[in-house]
Design an enzyme around this catalytic site. Structure first.
Site, PDB file in Angstrom:
ATOM      1  N   HIS A 184       0.852  -1.192   0.000  1.00 29.43           N
ATOM      2  CA  HIS A 184       0.000   0.000   0.000  1.00 29.43           C
ATOM      3  C   HIS A 184       0.882   1.234   0.000  1.00 29.43           C
ATOM      4  CE1 HIS A 184      -3.810   2.110   1.827  1.00 29.43           C
ATOM      5  NE2 HIS A 184      -3.107   2.935   1.057  1.00 29.43           N
ATOM      6  N   HIS A 227       1.324   4.869  -2.382  1.00 30.31           N
ATOM      7  CA  HIS A 227       0.986   5.740  -3.516  1.00 30.31           C
ATOM      8  C   HIS A 227       2.285   6.374  -3.982  1.00 30.31           C
ATOM      9  CE1 HIS A 227      -3.363   5.548  -2.494  1.00 30.31           C
ATOM     10  NE2 HIS A 227      -2.871   5.352  -1.277  1.00 30.31           N
ATOM     11  N   HIS A 280      -9.475   1.055  -1.261  1.00 28.43           N
ATOM     12  CA  HIS A 280      -9.440   1.675   0.057  1.00 28.43           C
ATOM     13  C   HIS A 280     -10.856   1.604   0.634  1.00 28.43           C
ATOM     14  CE1 HIS A 280      -5.661   3.284  -1.341  1.00 28.43           C
ATOM     15  NE2 HIS A 280      -5.498   4.097  -0.316  1.00 28.43           N
ATOM     16  N   GLU A 282     -11.171   3.362   5.955  1.00 30.86           N
ATOM     17  CA  GLU A 282     -10.136   4.288   6.439  1.00 30.86           C
ATOM     18  C   GLU A 282     -10.873   5.371   7.229  1.00 30.86           C
ATOM     19  OE1 GLU A 282      -8.113   6.524   3.355  1.00 30.86           O
ATOM     20  OE2 GLU A 282      -6.489   7.163   4.705  1.00 30.86           O
ATOM     21  N   ASP A 321       1.830   3.893   2.897  1.00 26.34           N
ATOM     22  CA  ASP A 321       0.805   4.737   2.271  1.00 26.34           C
ATOM     23  C   ASP A 321       1.424   5.902   1.483  1.00 26.34           C
ATOM     24  OD1 ASP A 321      -1.771   5.337   1.538  1.00 26.34           O
ATOM     25  OD2 ASP A 321      -2.456   5.965   3.514  1.00 26.34           O
ATOM     26  N   ASP A 322       1.727   7.000   2.193  1.00 31.03           N
ATOM     27  CA  ASP A 322       2.323   8.189   1.561  1.00 31.03           C
ATOM     28  C   ASP A 322       3.503   8.640   2.419  1.00 31.03           C
ATOM     29  OD1 ASP A 322       0.140   8.885  -0.562  1.00 31.03           O
ATOM     30  OD2 ASP A 322      -0.976   8.554   1.291  1.00 31.03           O
TER      31      ASP A 322
END
Ligand code: HPA
Ligand code: ZN
Length: 334
Positions: free
Chosen positions: A18, A20, A197, A200, A278-279
């Site tokens: 996961h 991005h 997703h 969340e 994630d980020d």
């Protein structure tokens, strides 16, 4: 985690499911791309960018995330972005990663699909050849945009080649997954994998909908599943992988701090939990830090580190022989 366990964590082969790629854009690269491509940003230096990393919720993060994506214009930009992340993977012994990208945003910024995909693919090839870092690409649709045109986009991507699946991201509140049922059915018909997703910020019902209406094979985040015992039982029985992102959840206010994160309870419930960043440019760290800090905050065991890595091998979309290879390399550590 004691010092020896930290060393073993750093050295063991890891998998990320996961991530991005646009969320790995570090402030230094953001500012240099902005200058090169003559995009004006409301930040003059790295400190000013970092000062903007204070988020109330998912939307407040997405506002900055999408603003920053404007600076990605050329194939070279996507190549540099992706290679920098894959270099991180090399440094952290992440041997395999399934990366998301958001082509609709880039299209809106005038970047053709072939341009973003060519840059990403070039970096993937180089990282594999030079460092043995294996990767795959998942095309995400933005759930707060209309579904119209997404099947055509999917077909364009298939023609270019290089994606292994589709995902669903962006603002979750008031954007249930069902709108994309036909798009995900088309992806399935093309032999592509499906993830979304869900849970969340959205309720457990969105997780159910992603499973039943989109036919997803994994749930990205999924932390709100615990609000529904029936859903937990289903996720456990079907061993649906959850790609949990602790730093992200804390940064976006889902949990007040890591001590309050529910990942220990998700694990105790027998769910197939994986840990991810994630980020990472925005949320304070890459994969190893996510695991290490979360384990320290919650007092989780080293065996559970191995367990989440095994879960990632089981839940990833690599070929069976590659999964066996990953299992063998991991077995040295526990
Ligand atoms: N959630 C939803 N959409 C996103 C995220 C996220 O954490 N990061 C990038 N797009
Ligand atoms: Zn995400």
């Amino acid at each position: 985690m004691n010092t020896l366990e930290k060393k073993k964590l750093a050295e063991m082969p890891k998998i990320e499911l996961h991530l991005h790629i646009e969320g790995s854009l570090e402030p230094e690269m953001l500012l240099s791309l902005a200058e090169k491509n003559q995009i004006s940003l409301p930040y003059n230096d790295v400190d000013a960018v970092r000062a903007a990393y204070r988020f109330r919720d998912l939307q407040s993060f997405l506002n900055l995330y999408y603003l920053a994506t404007q600076c990605l214009k050329t194939e070279q930009d996507f190549y540099a972005l992706t290679l920098a992340y894959l270099r991180h993977c090399r440094d952290e012994n992440i041997v395999y990663t399934e990366m998301f990208f958001d082509p609709q945003t880039h299209l809106e910024h005038g970047v053709p699909l072939a341009v973003s995909m060519a840059g990403i693919a070039a970096a993937q090839g180089e990282a594999e050849r030079e460092w043995g870092v294996d990767s795959a690409l998942i095309l995400c649709f933005e759930r707060d945009r209309p579904a119209e045109g997404t099947i055509a986009l999917l077909k364009d991507a298939e023609k270019i080649g290089g994606i292994i699946g589709v995902g669903l991201d962006s603002a979750e509140r008031n954007h249930p997954p069902a709108k994309f049922a036909a798009t995900f059915a088309a992806a399935r018909a093309l032999g592509l994998h499906r993830v979304a997703h869900a849970g969340e910020e959205g309720p457990p019902e969105y997780i159910l909908e992603a499973l039943d209406k989109l036919g997803v094979e994994r749930i990205d985040h999924g932390v709100r599943a615990l609000e529904s015992p029936e859903l937990v039982e289903r996720l456990r029985a079907e061993q649906i992988p959850l790609t949990v992102c602790p730093f992200s959840n804390v940064a976006l206010g889902g949990f007040g701090n890591l001590q309050q994160h529910n990942v220990a309870r998700l694990l105790e419930s027998g769910l197939k939990v994986t840990i991810n960043s994630d980020d990472p440019a925005y949320f304070g760290g890459y994969l190893t830090a996510n695991i290490s800090d979360t384990w320290d905050a919650l007092g989780l065991s080293f065996e559970q580190t191995i367990q989440v890595q095994k879960n990632a091998i089981d839940g990833c979309f690599a070929q069976a022989h590659k999964k066996r290879e990953m299992y063998e390399k991991l077995s040295v550590y526990g």
